[in-house]
Design a protein around this motif. Sequence first.
Motif, short mmCIF file in Angstrom:
data_model
loop_
_atom_site.label_atom_id
_atom_site.label_comp_id
_atom_site.label_asym_id
_atom_site.label_seq_id
_atom_site.Cartn_x
_atom_site.Cartn_y
_atom_site.Cartn_z
N LEU B 250 -12.82 0.04 22.67
CA LEU B 250 -12.58 -1.37 22.35
C LEU B 250 -12.87 -1.63 20.88
CD1 LEU B 250 -14.09 -3.14 25.47
CD2 LEU B 250 -11.71 -2.69 24.95
N MET B 251 -13.89 -0.95 20.37
CA MET B 251 -14.25 -1.14 18.96
C MET B 251 -13.13 -0.63 18.06
SD MET B 251 -16.70 -2.69 17.78
CE MET B 251 -16.44 -3.30 16.13
N ASP B 252 -12.48 0.46 18.47
CA ASP B 252 -11.35 0.97 17.70
C ASP B 252 -10.27 -0.10 17.57
OD1 ASP B 252 -12.44 3.39 17.30
OD2 ASP B 252 -11.33 4.44 18.86
N SER B 253 -9.96 -0.75 18.69
CA SER B 253 -8.96 -1.81 18.65
C SER B 253 -9.38 -2.89 17.67
CB SER B 253 -8.76 -2.42 20.04
OG SER B 253 -8.25 -1.47 20.91
N GLN B 254 -10.65 -3.28 17.76
CA GLN B 254 -11.17 -4.29 16.83
C GLN B 254 -11.00 -3.84 15.39
OE1 GLN B 254 -12.37 -7.24 17.23
NE2 GLN B 254 -13.12 -7.47 19.30
N SER B 255 -11.39 -2.59 15.13
CA SER B 255 -11.34 -2.08 13.76
C SER B 255 -9.92 -2.12 13.24
CB SER B 255 -11.83 -0.64 13.71
OG SER B 255 -13.15 -0.57 14.13
N LEU B 256 -9.00 -1.63 14.06
CA LEU B 256 -7.61 -1.59 13.59
C LEU B 256 -7.07 -2.99 13.36
CD1 LEU B 256 -5.78 1.30 15.45
CD2 LEU B 256 -6.95 1.27 13.27
N ALA B 257 -7.44 -3.93 14.25
CA ALA B 257 -6.98 -5.30 14.08
C ALA B 257 -7.52 -5.88 12.77
CB ALA B 257 -7.41 -6.15 15.26
N HIS B 258 -8.80 -5.68 12.51
CA HIS B 258 -9.38 -6.17 11.26
C HIS B 258 -8.70 -5.52 10.07
CE1 HIS B 258 -13.43 -8.01 12.67
NE2 HIS B 258 -12.50 -8.14 13.59
N LEU B 259 -8.51 -4.21 10.18
CA LEU B 259 -7.90 -3.46 9.09
C LEU B 259 -6.51 -3.99 8.80
CD1 LEU B 259 -9.19 -1.15 7.61
CD2 LEU B 259 -7.77 0.43 8.92
N LEU B 260 -5.76 -4.23 9.89
CA LEU B 260 -4.38 -4.72 9.73
C LEU B 260 -4.38 -6.06 8.98
CD1 LEU B 260 -1.33 -4.56 10.44
CD2 LEU B 260 -1.88 -5.94 12.43
N ILE B 261 -5.24 -6.96 9.42
CA ILE B 261 -5.28 -8.27 8.77
C ILE B 261 -5.62 -8.11 7.29
CG2 ILE B 261 -6.46 -10.52 8.69
CD1 ILE B 261 -6.72 -10.41 11.67
N MET B 262 -6.57 -7.22 7.01
CA MET B 262 -6.96 -7.05 5.61
C MET B 262 -5.82 -6.46 4.79
SD MET B 262 -10.98 -6.15 5.78
CE MET B 262 -10.93 -5.02 7.13
N ILE B 263 -5.13 -5.50 5.37
CA ILE B 263 -3.99 -4.91 4.64
C ILE B 263 -2.93 -5.99 4.38
CG2 ILE B 263 -2.05 -3.30 4.85
CD1 ILE B 263 -3.97 -1.46 6.41
N LEU B 264 -2.67 -6.80 5.40
CA LEU B 264 -1.68 -7.87 5.23
C LEU B 264 -2.07 -8.80 4.09
CD1 LEU B 264 -0.93 -8.78 8.95
CD2 LEU B 264 0.70 -7.90 7.28
N VAL B 265 -3.35 -9.16 4.07
CA VAL B 265 -3.81 -10.08 3.02
C VAL B 265 -3.64 -9.42 1.65
CG1 VAL B 265 -5.83 -11.27 2.09
CG2 VAL B 265 -5.40 -11.31 4.54
N ILE B 266 -3.96 -8.12 1.57
CA ILE B 266 -3.81 -7.42 0.28
C ILE B 266 -2.34 -7.40 -0.13
CG2 ILE B 266 -4.02 -5.18 -0.85
CD1 ILE B 266 -6.54 -4.73 0.88
N LEU B 267 -1.46 -7.07 0.81
CA LEU B 267 -0.02 -7.04 0.49
C LEU B 267 0.44 -8.40 -0.02
CD1 LEU B 267 1.54 -4.98 3.43
CD2 LEU B 267 0.97 -4.24 1.11
N GLY B 268 0.02 -9.43 0.69
CA GLY B 268 0.42 -10.77 0.29
C GLY B 268 -0.02 -11.08 -1.13
N ASN B 269 -1.23 -10.65 -1.48
CA ASN B 269 -1.74 -10.94 -2.82
C ASN B 269 -1.07 -10.10 -3.89
OD1 ASN B 269 -3.97 -13.03 -2.94
ND2 ASN B 269 -4.48 -11.88 -1.10
N ILE B 270 -0.77 -8.84 -3.56
CA ILE B 270 -0.05 -8.01 -4.53
C ILE B 270 1.25 -8.70 -4.90
CG2 ILE B 270 1.23 -5.86 -4.82
CD1 ILE B 270 -0.90 -4.49 -3.12
N SER B 271 1.97 -9.12 -3.88
CA SER B 271 3.25 -9.77 -4.12
C SER B 271 3.06 -11.06 -4.90
CB SER B 271 3.94 -10.01 -2.79
OG SER B 271 4.49 -11.28 -2.74
N TYR B 272 2.01 -11.80 -4.54
CA TYR B 272 1.76 -13.07 -5.22
C TYR B 272 1.55 -12.86 -6.71
CZ TYR B 272 -0.80 -17.16 -6.78
OH TYR B 272 -1.24 -18.25 -7.48
N PHE B 273 0.73 -11.86 -7.05
CA PHE B 273 0.44 -11.63 -8.46
C PHE B 273 1.65 -11.05 -9.19
CE2 PHE B 273 -3.97 -12.07 -7.06
CZ PHE B 273 -4.36 -13.00 -8.00
#
Lengths: 207, 279, 209, 369
Positions: B250-273
């Motif tokens: 279950l923790m793996d699922s949590q980790s991946l979900a958190h990781l995914l959200i963080m990657i998405l946020v990073i991608l969004g910011n790269i594009s923004y800048f």
Amino acid sequence: MARSLPLSLCFIMGILMVIQFFIPHPISQSFLDIIIKWVRIIMAFALAIGVRSITFRHYERIKRQKGEWGFSLVTLIALFACAFIGLFGGVGPQSYHRLIYNHVMVPLGATMFSILAFYMASAAYRAFRARTKEATLLLIAAFIVMLGMVPIGTAISPRLSDLAEWLLSVPNMAAKRGILFGVALGGIATALKIILGIERGWLGGKR
Amino acid sequence: MKMLEGLGKIDRRIIFLAMTIAVIFPLLRPLYLVGRVGRRTEELYKAIDRLPERSFLLISIDFDPSSMPELYPMYLSILRHAFAKNLRVIVMGLWLTGTGLAEEGLRTCAPEYHKIYGEDYIFLGWKAGITAVMFGLGRSLKETYPTDYYGKPVDSYPILKEDITYRDIPFMVSLSAGVPGYETWIAYAQTRFGIKVGAGVTAVSAADAYPYLQSGQLTGLLGGLKSAAEYEYLNEKAGYAKAEKPASQLMDSQSLAHLLIMILVILGNISYFAVRRKR
Amino acid sequence: MMPSPEILTWISAFLTLFIFSFLFGDNPIYRLAEHLYVGVSVGYSIAITWHNALYPDLIVPLFKQGNILYVIPLLLGVLYLSIFFPRLSWLIRLPMGFVLGYGSGVSIPAIMQASIIKQIQGTLLKPDIIHRADLLLWGTISLIGVFSTVIYFFFSRERKGAWRSLAGLGIIFLMVGFGASFGYTVMARVSLLLGRIQFLLRDWLGIIR
Amino acid sequence: MHYLLIFFCTLAPLGPIEVFDTPSDAGKCITIKWQPTAGEVDSYEVLRKGEGEEGFAVIGEVASGECSFLDNKVVDGKVYFYKVRAVKGGTILESEVSEAVRSSPQWFSLYRLNVLIGIILFSALVLYFIYHARRGKKLFIRRISGLDAVEEAVGRATEMGRAILYVPGLGSVSDIATIASLNILGEVAKKTAQYSSTLLVPNRDPIVYTVAYEVCKEAYTNVGRPDAFKGDNVFFITDQQFAYAAAVDGIMVREKPAANLFLGMFWAESLILAETGATTGAIQIAGTDAVHQLPFFITACDYTLIGEELYAASAYLSREPLLVGSLKGQDYGKIIILFLLLIGSGLLLLSALRPFKFFSILLGFFEVR
């Protein structure tokens, strides 16, 4: 009379309830118990207003065959079937009503609730951009806490989860308290105005 | 440049799909991501690990099914650890609604280590009157719990042939979802009889337990799914448990979900800048 | 892999999928689930209201135990229905006045106690932290945070000069707090999703253990 | 012999015990207090004898270190006597018999005096400013940034000829957020009546529904367009949280309102609503005093009225002197709280120094029960 009677009833109830709070005597406690029961009874009747509104709305649609009236039919049938089963078949653990609850209400509700996991991802993606100083702070705080809660975070640095905890218990707590003070004062002021009949928005129409 | 801009406009359906995969994948194919094991988890693990063979370990199940996802995996891990170390395990509970879970855990873990009821472990169940139980165990277990959960006299089992008190129990763990729970154990059993107490709690209430750790009243603390996963990892590393690791999955699922959200946020910011620089 | 033989599990599973289908856009099966859900939920409330409130709290004491006092809530409750008759509809204000008066009266001391006095107590710096540098620092930061956030919510004063900077500090605390809460909630929401996925994969399809 | 001596020295006799009716309670309770013995003990046992009873019986046991006991198994008005004994191993040391005591319920809780003072003080402030506002004194309120957005949103919807969705929250009429929201609804309805755009108001609470209905009808009448009011557009959906969210989601994707206003009390459904609304391209304005939902509205909506800003917005829009006056009173309430926090913290920290120890009683004033 249409205004003064409800306003005085509201005033009397409000004052009684405030006084009740300060009296530890058992008489005061049993008074509170009775009033709580009464309020529950009175509130129960209000549901009838809701049922009338929903029935009329969907009935109109079906009658005029307006839009997707078939779905309105689903709503009405589900409503009356479920109410009928519950009213006459009971709501105990072995009843059909409970069966509907467990196998229709629970999965529908839990799934609606769980959709939030997806929405948190899409909302974060769309809105967490470092546009302003404030947005950047929000983004960084969310990032640290998300990292600190999972093993990957601790792998980067064990300090991260401590930092996440700190963010939650110090600045987050402080901001919530700050909001709460304002909200609480506003709440008391409004309640006071309702009891004294100064705030009359609830009467509907002109204050 | 076009590509960078595109990073800022990923279709939400792709995000949803990625999220689904991130959550489901570890359930089908566990990754067992573990970072560094937390200090407090390790403390609890070591406290049990250091116990000499055949010592008593008391586990108190102070939660009910509503906290099961977080606390039950901790229970299983501690049981496995104890059985692997050949400790004598006494299980009891302060919550009536938790007895079913306590029994189920024993039934799952004991056969894995070929442990025999009444010899290697015993289940005392729940008893009314918490203060009486707390004080009673300081005087005599046999008087406090004349019979086990199944109604047989406790001294008819080899494990409790001789009466014991807190003095004979070098360590106990309370898996607690509220009051009564580890705070009750500290207030009564520890302040008065000095038994060492460790605790497992839900993630939300972990912060409330920190003062007890600082004052040394708690020896080790498991907080939420993350700690449960760490414990599973420690068990596995030492070769104590081979069975499934529910918390880690279950923790793996949590980790991946958190990781995914963080990657998405990073991608969004790269594009923004990228877009902002272009202007 | 052993799908569940239970027809009810299949119903729950399909309803779960119907709702999830909304993620990929509005569609007829979502509409079906939505309308079914609305209908069932109101029907459910009707039955629960009768069995858990009206029958045990009103019918039993009034008609079975003959407690005349319960005529009062019955009357007030029935007045809610006056809305159906335009000429009498003002009568609905009576039960509303009763309930609102009760709600306001209860909330005044409760809010004062729980949201003001208790929160003040929690924010005050206590003498025992003076020997712990870290606790003293955190306590002071909290105090500054509360202070500046409250300043942010001042409405009867123009934001100028030092006042403006304090309110700005308040925004910083608010944003950090909101970010941290957002991050913290992700975990809980993912757990909910895991619960649904486990239901689908384990209880329904039997793919995982 | 030597050991025995030490033992007797450490277990000094128990001093006199103090018994009294537990203050500020509902009766049926007596407090027993004693001085701790000088040495270590295992525990203390409390014994009781009621009037007309034979001998003392043990009624409770407390751990060493505690020096009081609440006996809540007594009958009001009956006379009781108590004894306390310290237990150490097999040795027992008993106190003298206490004086007679009886319990009774009280008519005022002294523990809640702080709440009473707070209420009186704050009510006086609010009423004072309302009184002044009523007499025509102009009181200043600063602009609230989210508010212009409300007007802008209404204007945009009108231009586009699309509807406005107004969600008055999921709370009941007694929630302050709902009341503030209903005030704002009145103003929004006036605008939509003037521009004859559609206003959809789905409700979760039947009572809020009736009030919302009346408020809208009134607003349309006030601007002289009672004929334009469509009763069907203010409606009840269901009282179940997620079923309500599912239905409002449906409305948003099907009717595609140009503006979504989420003002009032919200729970976990906040993000379900706001995120769905965001996909339809509507301009979204939220406002709530539900602290836990604010992060989600802030992320998913264009403007968010945070906490008290929602109340202030309703005052600002209506410019009602009463609302403005009360806002002023609330601001003074905040000043008092800030003052207490600063001065209180300062004095409490000082109390760590020996000569200022007496300041620590301050904390007692904020004790709640």
